[in-house]
Design a protein around this motif. Sequence first.
Motif, PDB file in Angstrom:
ATOM      1  N   PHE A  24       0.807  -1.223   0.000  1.00  0.00           N
ATOM      2  CA  PHE A  24       0.000   0.000   0.000  1.00  0.00           C
ATOM      3  C   PHE A  24       0.839   1.271   0.000  1.00  0.00           C
ATOM      4  O   PHE A  24       0.345   2.345  -0.348  1.00  0.00           O
ATOM      5  N   LYS A  25       2.101   1.187   0.409  1.00  0.00           N
ATOM      6  CA  LYS A  25       2.899   2.391   0.633  1.00  0.00           C
ATOM      7  C   LYS A  25       3.078   3.251  -0.615  1.00  0.00           C
ATOM      8  O   LYS A  25       3.348   4.454  -0.518  1.00  0.00           O
ATOM      9  N   ILE A  26       2.911   2.681  -1.797  1.00  0.00           N
ATOM     10  CA  ILE A  26       3.034   3.456  -3.025  1.00  0.00           C
ATOM     11  C   ILE A  26       1.981   4.562  -3.081  1.00  0.00           C
ATOM     12  O   ILE A  26       2.198   5.611  -3.690  1.00  0.00           O
ATOM     13  N   ARG A  27       0.846   4.369  -2.435  1.00  0.00           N
ATOM     14  CA  ARG A  27      -0.212   5.388  -2.453  1.00  0.00           C
ATOM     15  C   ARG A  27       0.282   6.697  -1.815  1.00  0.00           C
ATOM     16  O   ARG A  27       0.229   7.767  -2.423  1.00  0.00           O
ATOM     17  N   GLY A  28       0.716   6.601  -0.579  1.00  0.00           N
ATOM     18  CA  GLY A  28       1.106   7.805   0.137  1.00  0.00           C
ATOM     19  C   GLY A  28       2.432   8.381  -0.307  1.00  0.00           C
ATOM     20  O   GLY A  28       2.583   9.606  -0.425  1.00  0.00           O
ATOM     21  N   ILE A  29       3.399   7.520  -0.563  1.00  0.00           N
ATOM     22  CA  ILE A  29       4.730   8.005  -0.929  1.00  0.00           C
ATOM     23  C   ILE A  29       4.714   8.642  -2.308  1.00  0.00           C
ATOM     24  O   ILE A  29       5.341   9.686  -2.531  1.00  0.00           O
ATOM     25  N   SER A  30       3.982   8.070  -3.257  1.00  0.00           N
ATOM     26  CA  SER A  30       3.891   8.701  -4.579  1.00  0.00           C
ATOM     27  C   SER A  30       3.199  10.055  -4.483  1.00  0.00           C
ATOM     28  O   SER A  30       3.565  11.006  -5.170  1.00  0.00           O
ATOM     29  N   ASN A  31       2.195  10.159  -3.615  1.00  0.00           N
ATOM     30  CA  ASN A  31       1.511  11.437  -3.423  1.00  0.00           C
ATOM     31  C   ASN A  31       2.474  12.494  -2.903  1.00  0.00           C
ATOM     32  O   ASN A  31       2.507  13.638  -3.394  1.00  0.00           O
ATOM     33  N   MET A  32       3.290  12.120  -1.936  1.00  0.00           N
ATOM     34  CA  MET A  32       4.237  13.070  -1.361  1.00  0.00           C
ATOM     35  C   MET A  32       5.270  13.533  -2.390  1.00  0.00           C
ATOM     36  O   MET A  32       5.589  14.721  -2.490  1.00  0.00           O
TER      37      MET A  32
ATOM     38  N   ALA B  23      15.396   6.193   3.735  1.00  0.00           N
ATOM     39  CA  ALA B  23      16.115   5.172   4.498  1.00  0.00           C
ATOM     40  C   ALA B  23      15.184   3.995   4.710  1.00  0.00           C
ATOM     41  O   ALA B  23      14.335   4.016   5.598  1.00  0.00           O
ATOM     42  N   SER B  24      15.297   2.983   3.874  1.00  0.00           N
ATOM     43  CA  SER B  24      14.427   1.818   3.995  1.00  0.00           C
ATOM     44  C   SER B  24      14.851   0.749   3.005  1.00  0.00           C
ATOM     45  O   SER B  24      14.986   1.026   1.817  1.00  0.00           O
ATOM     46  N   GLY B  25      15.056  -0.449   3.507  1.00  0.00           N
ATOM     47  CA  GLY B  25      15.260  -1.585   2.615  1.00  0.00           C
ATOM     48  C   GLY B  25      13.986  -2.390   2.454  1.00  0.00           C
ATOM     49  O   GLY B  25      14.012  -3.499   1.918  1.00  0.00           O
ATOM     50  N   GLY B  26      12.879  -1.816   2.911  1.00  0.00           N
ATOM     51  CA  GLY B  26      11.611  -2.524   2.874  1.00  0.00           C
ATOM     52  C   GLY B  26      10.607  -1.868   1.963  1.00  0.00           C
ATOM     53  O   GLY B  26      10.947  -1.344   0.894  1.00  0.00           O
ATOM     54  N   ASN B  27       9.348  -1.845   2.408  1.00  0.00           N
ATOM     55  CA  ASN B  27       8.256  -1.414   1.544  1.00  0.00           C
ATOM     56  C   ASN B  27       8.299   0.073   1.206  1.00  0.00           C
ATOM     57  O   ASN B  27       7.952   0.472   0.095  1.00  0.00           O
ATOM     58  N   ALA B  28       8.744   0.910   2.145  1.00  0.00           N
ATOM     59  CA  ALA B  28       8.842   2.348   1.855  1.00  0.00           C
ATOM     60  C   ALA B  28       9.898   2.604   0.790  1.00  0.00           C
ATOM     61  O   ALA B  28       9.701   3.410  -0.125  1.00  0.00           O
ATOM     62  N   GLY B  29      11.033   1.919   0.888  1.00  0.00           N
ATOM     63  CA  GLY B  29      12.081   2.076  -0.113  1.00  0.00           C
ATOM     64  C   GLY B  29      11.632   1.628  -1.488  1.00  0.00           C
ATOM     65  O   GLY B  29      11.912   2.295  -2.503  1.00  0.00           O
ATOM     66  N   MET B  30      10.931   0.503  -1.542  1.00  0.00           N
ATOM     67  CA  MET B  30      10.423   0.007  -2.821  1.00  0.00           C
ATOM     68  C   MET B  30       9.438   0.998  -3.431  1.00  0.00           C
ATOM     69  O   MET B  30       9.461   1.257  -4.641  1.00  0.00           O
ATOM     70  N   ALA B  31       8.583   1.567  -2.597  1.00  0.00           N
ATOM     71  CA  ALA B  31       7.592   2.528  -3.091  1.00  0.00           C
ATOM     72  C   ALA B  31       8.267   3.802  -3.588  1.00  0.00           C
ATOM     73  O   ALA B  31       7.911   4.339  -4.641  1.00  0.00           O
ATOM     74  N   ALA B  32       9.252   4.288  -2.842  1.00  0.00           N
ATOM     75  CA  ALA B  32       9.964   5.500  -3.251  1.00  0.00           C
ATOM     76  C   ALA B  32      10.701   5.276  -4.566  1.00  0.00           C
ATOM     77  O   ALA B  32      10.683   6.137  -5.453  1.00  0.00           O
ATOM     78  N   ALA B  33      11.348   4.127  -4.697  1.00  0.00           N
ATOM     79  CA  ALA B  33      12.086   3.814  -5.921  1.00  0.00           C
ATOM     80  C   ALA B  33      11.143   3.679  -7.108  1.00  0.00           C
ATOM     81  O   ALA B  33      11.414   4.179  -8.208  1.00  0.00           O
TER      82      ALA B  33
END
Length: 332
Positions: free
Chosen positions: A49-57, A73-83
């Motif tokens: 789900f993190k792609i929703r909020g991180i892409s918005n930001m 700073a994340s090797g997990g879901n936030a990092g994947m969404a940001a990338a």
Amino acid sequence: MDSKPDYCATDNKEKLYMETPVMYSFPLSKHAGFKVYLKLDNLQPSGSFKIRGISNMIQKGIDRGDSEHVYCASGGNAGMAAAHASKQLGIPCTIVVPQTTPEFVNERLRNLGAEVKVHGSVYDEAKKLAVELGSQPRCMLIPAFEHPDIWEGHASLINESSRQMSERPDLVITCVGGGGLLNGIVQGMRDVGWDEVPVLAMETHGANCFNAAIAAGEAVFIPAITSIAKSLGSLIVSPQTLEYYKQARPRILNEMVSDNQVIDACVRFSDDHRFLVEPACGASLAAVYSNVVKQLQDSGKLGTVKSVLVVVCGGSIVSTAVMEKWKADFGI
């Protein structure tokens, strides 16, 4: 697919996340004795789900003209969404990870076009470098959960669900770590008129900063993350999450389950629906598989439940090999 985000304020850009389906689950409904609907955000391109909020930001930062390089700073879901979001938007992205991050994770991030900086022996050291780099001019630091733009993006999950479902659920079930997803869910429920529907926010023992905050009456640090549900692994919950709990609009119930219950839920879900999800997501599913809803009803904390919506938040760091290891480790 609608080219405009449901909640995101960037009217001139396409949304970078999918409108995921709500699916009726025959196996979980049969087990529970009430209708169980699944919001399948495990199908998001980044895995969660993190792609929703991180892409918005990120999109908002680009629209303001002050964000030309993303740091996270994340090797997990936030990092994947940001990338993933940065790649779609064509801007550079640097993910800072600690030395303990598995190499296959780093490779996934590189495959999305991100620069991977390995720094420090623990996450806090990696985060310190990301904060330093992200504070440079025309750069953006992406937090894992603590930002209003992230919550706003996550609210789209409920907006979609309200349009997709033929009936309003009697309960919404989600997991809670730092509180970003829960904050977005509350905002979305208020926007679509679901503020009378209670929310069940699930945690694990050992990753229970929300439960600790409720007990203390304020956001407090827990000593360490000892649960397998590392994606719930914030040492402190967002103060906004606790404020939403106190406002009780919607009313938020909080329950904890064991790591064994979480892994059992992940395994049963893979058998029932052929989806692989992380233990954090397993906490939500355990509310059904481990009969937490019924226990709340029996104790008088929850009324009649004819249907529930379970947020299947997903998780990008899971594989068949990892699932088999969990099964062996927990004797399932």
